[in-house]
Design a protein around this motif. Structure first.
Motif, PDB file in Angstrom:
ATOM      1  N   MET A 185       0.826  -1.197   0.000  1.00 53.19           N
ATOM      2  CA  MET A 185       0.000   0.000   0.000  1.00 53.19           C
ATOM      3  C   MET A 185       0.863   1.250   0.000  1.00 53.19           C
ATOM      4  O   MET A 185       0.911   1.950  -0.980  1.00 53.19           O
ATOM      5  CB  MET A 185      -0.923   0.017   1.206  1.00 53.19           C
ATOM      6  N   ALA A 186       1.553   1.521   1.109  1.00 55.13           N
ATOM      7  CA  ALA A 186       2.343   2.742   1.220  1.00 55.13           C
ATOM      8  C   ALA A 186       3.771   2.410   1.623  1.00 55.13           C
ATOM      9  O   ALA A 186       4.023   1.401   2.281  1.00 55.13           O
ATOM     10  CB  ALA A 186       1.719   3.679   2.254  1.00 55.13           C
ATOM     11  N   LEU A 187       4.689   3.283   1.227  1.00 56.66           N
ATOM     12  CA  LEU A 187       6.072   3.176   1.657  1.00 56.66           C
ATOM     13  C   LEU A 187       6.243   4.081   2.868  1.00 56.66           C
ATOM     14  O   LEU A 187       5.969   5.282   2.801  1.00 56.66           O
ATOM     15  CB  LEU A 187       7.022   3.600   0.536  1.00 56.66           C
ATOM     16  N   ILE A 188       6.681   3.492   3.986  1.00 57.46           N
ATOM     17  CA  ILE A 188       6.810   4.223   5.245  1.00 57.46           C
ATOM     18  C   ILE A 188       8.268   4.212   5.677  1.00 57.46           C
ATOM     19  O   ILE A 188       8.892   3.149   5.744  1.00 57.46           O
ATOM     20  CB  ILE A 188       5.932   3.595   6.344  1.00 57.46           C
ATOM     21  N   LEU A 189       8.800   5.398   5.964  1.00 53.43           N
ATOM     22  CA  LEU A 189      10.134   5.517   6.544  1.00 53.43           C
ATOM     23  C   LEU A 189       9.980   5.629   8.054  1.00 53.43           C
ATOM     24  O   LEU A 189       9.374   6.572   8.549  1.00 53.43           O
ATOM     25  CB  LEU A 189      10.867   6.748   5.996  1.00 53.43           C
ATOM     26  N   LEU A 190      10.519   4.665   8.772  1.00 52.78           N
ATOM     27  CA  LEU A 190      10.486   4.643  10.232  1.00 52.78           C
ATOM     28  C   LEU A 190      11.828   5.155  10.747  1.00 52.78           C
ATOM     29  O   LEU A 190      12.865   4.543  10.487  1.00 52.78           O
ATOM     30  CB  LEU A 190      10.214   3.220  10.735  1.00 52.78           C
ATOM     31  N   VAL A 191      11.807   6.285  11.438  1.00 54.68           N
ATOM     32  CA  VAL A 191      13.020   6.858  12.019  1.00 54.68           C
ATOM     33  C   VAL A 191      12.962   6.574  13.517  1.00 54.68           C
ATOM     34  O   VAL A 191      12.252   7.238  14.263  1.00 54.68           O
ATOM     35  CB  VAL A 191      13.121   8.374  11.734  1.00 54.68           C
ATOM     36  N   GLU A 192      13.682   5.537  13.915  1.00 49.98           N
ATOM     37  CA  GLU A 192      13.628   5.037  15.294  1.00 49.98           C
ATOM     38  C   GLU A 192      14.963   4.382  15.620  1.00 49.98           C
ATOM     39  O   GLU A 192      15.441   3.537  14.860  1.00 49.98           O
ATOM     40  CB  GLU A 192      12.489   4.028  15.441  1.00 49.98           C
ATOM     41  N   ASP A 193      15.571   4.765  16.742  1.00 47.18           N
ATOM     42  CA  ASP A 193      16.879   4.231  17.090  1.00 47.18           C
ATOM     43  C   ASP A 193      16.830   3.053  18.061  1.00 47.18           C
ATOM     44  O   ASP A 193      17.853   2.438  18.330  1.00 47.18           O
ATOM     45  CB  ASP A 193      17.790   5.333  17.643  1.00 47.18           C
ATOM     46  N   ASN A 194      15.670   2.706  18.562  1.00 42.47           N
ATOM     47  CA  ASN A 194      15.534   1.577  19.475  1.00 42.47           C
ATOM     48  C   ASN A 194      15.084   0.356  18.671  1.00 42.47           C
ATOM     49  O   ASN A 194      13.980   0.339  18.120  1.00 42.47           O
ATOM     50  CB  ASN A 194      14.517   1.915  20.566  1.00 42.47           C
ATOM     51  N   GLU A 195      15.940  -0.655  18.637  1.00 45.66           N
ATOM     52  CA  GLU A 195      15.682  -1.833  17.801  1.00 45.66           C
ATOM     53  C   GLU A 195      14.400  -2.564  18.187  1.00 45.66           C
ATOM     54  O   GLU A 195      13.633  -2.994  17.321  1.00 45.66           O
ATOM     55  CB  GLU A 195      16.878  -2.783  17.883  1.00 45.66           C
ATOM     56  N   VAL A 196      14.135  -2.711  19.476  1.00 48.25           N
ATOM     57  CA  VAL A 196      12.939  -3.426  19.934  1.00 48.25           C
ATOM     58  C   VAL A 196      11.685  -2.657  19.541  1.00 48.25           C
ATOM     59  O   VAL A 196      10.730  -3.224  18.998  1.00 48.25           O
ATOM     60  CB  VAL A 196      13.002  -3.658  21.466  1.00 48.25           C
ATOM     61  N   VAL A 197      11.673  -1.354  19.789  1.00 53.68           N
ATOM     62  CA  VAL A 197      10.518  -0.525  19.434  1.00 53.68           C
ATOM     63  C   VAL A 197      10.306  -0.533  17.924  1.00 53.68           C
ATOM     64  O   VAL A 197       9.174  -0.660  17.436  1.00 53.68           O
ATOM     65  CB  VAL A 197      10.698   0.920  19.964  1.00 53.68           C
ATOM     66  N   ALA A 198      11.396  -0.422  17.172  1.00 56.73           N
ATOM     67  CA  ALA A 198      11.289  -0.420  15.710  1.00 56.73           C
ATOM     68  C   ALA A 198      10.639  -1.705  15.201  1.00 56.73           C
ATOM     69  O   ALA A 198       9.741  -1.664  14.357  1.00 56.73           O
ATOM     70  CB  ALA A 198      12.669  -0.234  15.093  1.00 56.73           C
ATOM     71  N   GLU A 199      11.088  -2.824  15.725  1.00 56.88           N
ATOM     72  CA  GLU A 199      10.527  -4.100  15.280  1.00 56.88           C
ATOM     73  C   GLU A 199       9.053  -4.219  15.670  1.00 56.88           C
ATOM     74  O   GLU A 199       8.240  -4.719  14.893  1.00 56.88           O
ATOM     75  CB  GLU A 199      11.340  -5.267  15.857  1.00 56.88           C
ATOM     76  N   MET A 200       8.711  -3.751  16.870  1.00 54.23           N
ATOM     77  CA  MET A 200       7.307  -3.800  17.314  1.00 54.23           C
ATOM     78  C   MET A 200       6.414  -2.948  16.416  1.00 54.23           C
ATOM     79  O   MET A 200       5.245  -3.281  16.208  1.00 54.23           O
ATOM     80  CB  MET A 200       7.198  -3.330  18.759  1.00 54.23           C
ATOM     81  N   MET A 201       6.945  -1.857  15.886  1.00 52.50           N
ATOM     82  CA  MET A 201       6.157  -0.995  15.012  1.00 52.50           C
ATOM     83  C   MET A 201       6.104  -1.538  13.586  1.00 52.50           C
ATOM     84  O   MET A 201       5.083  -1.423  12.909  1.00 52.50           O
ATOM     85  CB  MET A 201       6.727   0.424  15.024  1.00 52.50           C
ATOM     86  N   LYS A 202       7.198  -2.139  13.129  1.00 49.97           N
ATOM     87  CA  LYS A 202       7.272  -2.643  11.751  1.00 49.97           C
ATOM     88  C   LYS A 202       6.285  -3.772  11.487  1.00 49.97           C
ATOM     89  O   LYS A 202       5.669  -3.823  10.429  1.00 49.97           O
ATOM     90  CB  LYS A 202       8.675  -3.161  11.448  1.00 49.97           C
TER      91      LYS A 202
END
Length: 166
Positions: free
Chosen positions: A1-18
């Motif tokens: 659907m959409a291309l999303i750029l996630l700017v996040e430096d915490n690996e655990v939080v990033a994975e939970m959001m992805k």
């Protein structure tokens, strides 16, 4: 659907959001720092940037300001997802052009719902930058266009002042 750029430096939080965003059909790319985010924005044109305000090297508020001041990048939707929860931080980000601001922790279903809402707003109008003989650059919005012509409204008034084409 959409291309999303996630700017996040915490690996655990990033994975939970992805994971829920990918499950909702979105392609998620990531930047771990401010400079990496700016580099990603130059090489890809995401539909949405999810921005943590506290990333290394270049603060999220500086990234937001650069994006919204750039004639090309300013059409990218920005949703701040940050641990900064002070009202002044939220109001400053919204005033700088953020399309939404949510504080962590955030429920994953709420995250997906907010992303969908921001994306449903559609892109900002196409902008054109014109440099005159005096080297001054003026930015305008395309108000009407077809395959052979376009009308552009410059920000100093409401009437189309420039047209190209037939």
């Amino acid at each position: 659907m959409a291309l999303i750029l996630l700017v996040e430096d915490n690996e655990v939080v990033a994975e939970m959001m992805k994971v829920p965003l990918s499950n909702a059909g979105h392609e998620v790319i990531q930047a771990w720092s401010g400079p990496e985010a700016l580099e990603q924005l130059e090489t890809t044109r995401p539909d949405l940037m999810l921005l943590e305000m506290m990333v290394p090297e270049i603060d999220g508020s500086q990234i937001l300001q650069r994006v919204k001041r750039d004639a090309v990048l300013s059409s990218i939707r920005v949703m701040v997802v940050s641990a900064r929860s002070h009202e002044d931080d939220i109001l400053a980000a919204l005033a700088a052009g953020a399309d939404d601001y949510v504080t962590k922790p955030i429920g994953l279903r709420e995250l997906v719902a907010r992303v969908e809402r921001v994306l449903s707003q559609g892109p900002d109008p196409l902008r054109i930058a014109v440099q005159g003989e005096d080297r001054v650059v003026t930015v305008g919005e395309v108000v009407q266009a077809d395959i052979r012509s376009a009308s552009v409204r410059f920000h100093h008034d409401g009437a189309p002042r420039f047209a190209i084409g037939d």
